[in-house]
Design a protein around this motif. Structure first.
Motif, PDB file in Angstrom:
ATOM      1  N   SER A  79       0.826  -1.206   0.000  1.00  0.00           N
ATOM      2  CA  SER A  79       0.000   0.000   0.000  1.00  0.00           C
ATOM      3  C   SER A  79       0.860   1.254   0.000  1.00  0.00           C
TER       4      SER A  79
ATOM      5  N   HIS B 197       0.566   4.005  -3.378  1.00  0.00           N
ATOM      6  CA  HIS B 197       0.026   5.360  -3.293  1.00  0.00           C
ATOM      7  C   HIS B 197       1.141   6.395  -3.417  1.00  0.00           C
TER       8      HIS B 197
ATOM      9  N   ILE C 183     -11.417  -8.885  -6.880  1.00  0.00           N
ATOM     10  CA  ILE C 183     -10.964  -7.620  -6.292  1.00  0.00           C
ATOM     11  C   ILE C 183     -12.113  -6.625  -6.190  1.00  0.00           C
ATOM     12  N   ASN C 184     -12.979  -6.617  -7.196  1.00  0.00           N
ATOM     13  CA  ASN C 184     -14.121  -5.698  -7.205  1.00  0.00           C
ATOM     14  C   ASN C 184     -15.346  -6.263  -6.493  1.00  0.00           C
TER      15      ASN C 184
ATOM     16  N   TYR D  53      -3.074  -3.626  -7.337  1.00  0.00           N
ATOM     17  CA  TYR D  53      -4.493  -3.387  -7.579  1.00  0.00           C
ATOM     18  C   TYR D  53      -5.314  -3.589  -6.305  1.00  0.00           C
ATOM     19  N   ILE D  54      -4.923  -4.565  -5.500  1.00  0.00           N
ATOM     20  CA  ILE D  54      -5.618  -4.786  -4.230  1.00  0.00           C
ATOM     21  C   ILE D  54      -5.385  -3.603  -3.291  1.00  0.00           C
TER      22      ILE D  54
ATOM     23  N   MET E 100      -4.585  -0.508  -4.068  1.00  0.00           N
ATOM     24  CA  MET E 100      -5.220   0.712  -4.550  1.00  0.00           C
ATOM     25  C   MET E 100      -6.701   0.763  -4.163  1.00  0.00           C
ATOM     26  N   LYS E 101      -7.318  -0.388  -4.032  1.00  0.00           N
ATOM     27  CA  LYS E 101      -8.746  -0.420  -3.703  1.00  0.00           C
ATOM     28  C   LYS E 101      -8.997  -0.523  -2.203  1.00  0.00           C
ATOM     29  N   TYR E 102      -8.143  -1.290  -1.507  1.00  0.00           N
ATOM     30  CA  TYR E 102      -8.404  -1.559  -0.095  1.00  0.00           C
ATOM     31  C   TYR E 102      -7.331  -0.993   0.838  1.00  0.00           C
ATOM     32  N   HIS E 103      -6.303  -0.349   0.293  1.00  0.00           N
ATOM     33  CA  HIS E 103      -5.236   0.273   1.087  1.00  0.00           C
ATOM     34  C   HIS E 103      -4.586  -0.767   2.009  1.00  0.00           C
TER      35      HIS E 103
ATOM     36  N   GLY F 166      -5.741  -4.534   2.639  1.00  0.00           N
ATOM     37  CA  GLY F 166      -5.634  -5.522   1.577  1.00  0.00           C
ATOM     38  C   GLY F 166      -5.283  -6.911   2.059  1.00  0.00           C
TER      39      GLY F 166
ATOM     40  N   LYS G   5     -11.432 -13.612  -0.912  1.00  0.00           N
ATOM     41  CA  LYS G   5     -11.722 -12.412  -0.150  1.00  0.00           C
ATOM     42  C   LYS G   5     -12.111 -12.809   1.261  1.00  0.00           C
TER      43      LYS G   5
END
Length: 386
Positions: A26, A30, A333-334, A360-361, A363-366, A369, A386
């Protein structure tokens, strides 16, 4: 006009130092630039040191450490003993954040041009040459005694050697180390720099009084301290920093007008516009010869492209097996699916398998993840849940 508030704090540039404190997927995801800190101009050969009494709960959480325990980065990166090792870390970071620019920070010293050429061949996209004069003077005494060379020498050598090897167009070259005025920026550009780093000067603009107490947690103006009482004394405003850089920009414009240069890009590498003082009051100055520093890089290799970053480094990320895996895992992931089971044969060409999927994980869940479980079985089966 609406103010966009991001739910997760991020920095444009993030460093990867030898200690790797707090370097997670993460953290890497970012950012706009990932910088490998090989050395620091103000204390080459020494790692960063954060004393234990400055490691608060918040810092320990950020750095994935324990409160009260000192964070001391070793002088070398223990996974880098050659240019090939550095090239692997550059590739790792590019896979961990494909959208970030990969940078390597080197210290200004004799021979830095050859090192920079190896870094360029290792597919770094940006090189920072750090001069000896930066910092606030709060380094350890051994670090202060072992400072590097002025950035002028390092930038001139790096620009020349990269040009001689036809590598200059692949690299954006940056200089830093006590830059304060527009004159400093113009000189750096004439010697070959594309970008310029300011740190101490904006710090002074925000109120730093150079008390050299950064390592003691007793900064009297609240800049470099975690003491809540002292932090209340901080009065810095972002508008002050903006005004400072406007002043620097106006200074650069005035110098460019005197030189008859319309575009800043036309300044880069124009060493013919630099003239040493002819009547220097210092008697020892007459023994200094600047011919090697002020030699034009295009004289060493004519008709060479010296526009920094005009040729992109090719990491060939699109050819990886991981791109196929990512496409198949996006539904998980989504949150459109609960899990997926994939089976592929993985060979040693997949050097950093899983890093971009982690990107990608993250970026979505910080930092959350870790709710995803990625496991590799003996049958080379990939499971994402998940």
């Amino acid at each position: 006009m609406k103010l966009l508030i991001f739910p997760y704090r991020r920095s444009a540039i993030k460093q990867v130092a030898s200690g790797r404190f707090g370097v997670t997927s993460s953290y890497l995801a970012h950012s706009d630039e990932l910088q490998i800190k090989m050395a620091q101009g103000a204390k080459p050969g020494e790692g960063g040191e954060l004393p234990g009494f400055k490691v608060t709960k918040d810092i320990a959480k950020t750095r994935h450490s324990v409160p009260g325990v000192g964070l001391i980065s070793p002088p070398p990166h223990h996974d880098i003993y050659s240019i090939e090792d550095l090239a692997q870390l550059i590739y790792d970071l590019k896979c961990a954040n494909p959208g970030a620019r990969i940078s390597v920070k080197l210290v200004s010293e004799v021979g830095v041009g050859v090192v920079a050429s190896g870094v360029a061949k290792g597919k770094s996209e940006h090189i920072l040459i750090s001069g000896h004069d930066g910092g606030t003077g709060a380094s350890s005494w051994t670090g202060i005694k072992g400072a590097g060379l002025p950035w002028e020498l390092g930038i001139a050598e790096t620009h020349q050697v990269l040009t001689m090897n036809d590598l200059r167009s692949r690299i954006v070259l940056q200089a830093d180390g006590q830059m304060r005025t527009g004159f400093d920026v113009v000189i750096a550009a004439l010697l070959g720099a594309d970008e310029f780093g300011f740190s101490t000067a904006p710090l002074i603009v925000m109120g730093c009084t150079m008390m050299r107490k950064c390592h003691l947690n007793t900064c009297p103006v609240g800049v470099a301290t975690q003491d809540p009482v002292l932090r209340k004394k901080f009065e810095g405003q972002p508008e002050d920093v903006v005004n400072f850089f406007f002043m620097v920009a106006e200074d650069i414009r005035a110098i460019m007008a005197k030189l008859g240069i319309a575009k800043f890009q036309d300044l880069i590498g124009r060493t013919d516009l630099i003239q040493p003082y002819a009547d220097n009051a210092n008697d020892k100055a007459k023994y200094l010869h600047f011919d090697a520093i002020l030699k034009s890089a295009l004289d060493l290799r004519p008709n060479t492209n010296i526009l920094g970053g005009s040729i992109s480094q090719d990491f060939q990320l699109s050819k990886r097996l991981e791109e196929t895996v990512i496409a198949e895992c996006m539904d998980v992931i989504n949150a459109k699916r609960q899990s997926i089971v994939l089976q592929y044969d993985i060979n040693n060409l997949e050097r950093t398998f899983g890093a971009t999927l982690s990107y990608y994980i993250s970026m979505k869940y910080h930092e959350k993840g870790e709710i995803f479980l990625i496991s590799f079985t003996k049958k080379k089966k990939k499971v994402l849940k998940k």
